[in-house]
Design a protein around this motif. Structure first.
Motif: not given
Ligand code: FAD
Length: 298
Positions: A113, A130, A172
């Motif tokens: 991953l 995260g 953005d």
């Protein structure tokens, strides 16, 4: 949320712009139908499980500067958006000056991953779970953003607005995250509690970084960021302040861990109850503070 899972990825158009200006323009023109991507390890999953329906995926991996991994002893570290986590782990400059960043990357899922997943993707996904965000915050990460109005910089500290929500506007693109040079004597750790050792998101994550700081009463500055226990990655500000004010002892570390537990505002979900999370914030923060304090004594 209405889910409409697909056995494979649903159809979409793959867009690979030549320049940042072209990419920002395209994304701004299609705010509801297009998203940028890097490794795709978050966005492909959301498209397959039906929680995100998109017409266009805009690949940023070849754009100017997005593959840079640069260290300058006067300025610090630049991580281009497309630099995958294994490159971060294998960088001698990261290992020498920012080992906590490599440690945080190693906690993410598996080697396979991590050949796709990026730190900038982890940040832009804005999940409170995260794993690399805490390390980026304690090193004072600064995001470099290209939008339709040109380039700007945004401190990571004020980037997160809620789960999956950031200050980014349509068009953005985060091109890089940079980190100033840390104190040579700093020490850190990332402790992650998951349901298993591999490939699981955190139930609780605790990042701690400490550095000598002569102008503070305690002589040390501690940074503490908690994952998975609030709508955004959470700075345990009261705990940090307590450790700035008092001499560092096992008692003050214990008290700071308790303040970190008080600051957390977790929810019940498939991975854990809120109550267990709160207790684990206390325990893991105390362990992490003691690990870091021990490293500082060497
Ligand atoms: C099996 C599996 C295990 C996982 N385990 C973990 C784990 O242990 N810990 C963990 O933290 N995460 C985990 N994840 C989640 C994921 O791998 C990480 O969040 C990863 O860092 C995302 O990076 P990416 O480059 O793949 O992001 P992408 O999927 O490419 O993008 C993520 C999001 O950010 C946006 N985005 C991407 N790049 C930019 C940019 N440059 N500018 C603006 N917006 C942008 C995208 O539009 C998307 O919304 C796991 C995922 C899977 C599939």
């Amino acid at each position: 949320m209405q889910m409409n899972a697909h056995p494979t990825l649903p159809e979409f158009d793959y867009v690979r712009p030549e320049t940042l200006a072209e990419a920002s323009k395209f994304l701004a023109l299609h705010p509801d139908e297009a998203r940028p991507f890097l490794g795709g390890t978050d966005i492909f999953v959301r498209m397959r499980n039906g929680s995100l329906a998109l017409k266009f995926l805009v690949d940023l991996k070849k754009l100017d500067g997005t593959n840079d991994l640069r260290f300058d002893p006067h300025v610090g570290l630049t991580l281009g958006a497309a630099v995958n986590m294994n490159r971060v782990i294998n960088s001698p400059d990261v290992s020498r000056h920012y080992p906590l960043l490599a440690e945080a990357c190693r906690s993410v899922a598996s080697y396979q991953l991590r050949t796709r997943a990026t730190i900038v993707g982890n940040i832009c996904n804005a999940s409170p779970a995260g794993d690399t965000i805490g390390a980026c915050m304690v090193f004072d990460g600064m995001l470099h953003v290209h939008g339709t109005g040109g380039q700007r910089q945004e401190p990571l500290a004020s980037f997160f607005l809620g789960p999956g929500k950031t200050t980014l506007k349509p068009g953005d693109i985060v091109t890089a995250v940079t980190f100033p040079l840390p104190s040579g004597d700093c020490a850190g750790t990332y402790l992650k509690l998951g349901r298993n050792k591999l490939s699981d998101l955190s139930i609780v994550g605790v990042t701690v970084l400490a550095s000598p700081y002569s102008s503070l009463p305690s002589g040390f500055r501690f940074r503490i960021v908690l994952a998975s226990v609030a709508p955004v990655p959470l700075v345990a500000a009261d705990a940090e302040a307590a450790l700035a004010e008092r001499a560092i002892t096992s008692e003050s570390l214990h008290q700071a861990a308790s303040l970190a537990g008080d600051a957390s505002a977790p929810i019940d979900d498939v991975r854990s109850t809120a109550r267990y999370r709160k207790l684990m914030v206390r325990n893991l923060t105390e362990i992490a503070l003691n690990i870091v304090w021990k490293k500082m004594q060497k």
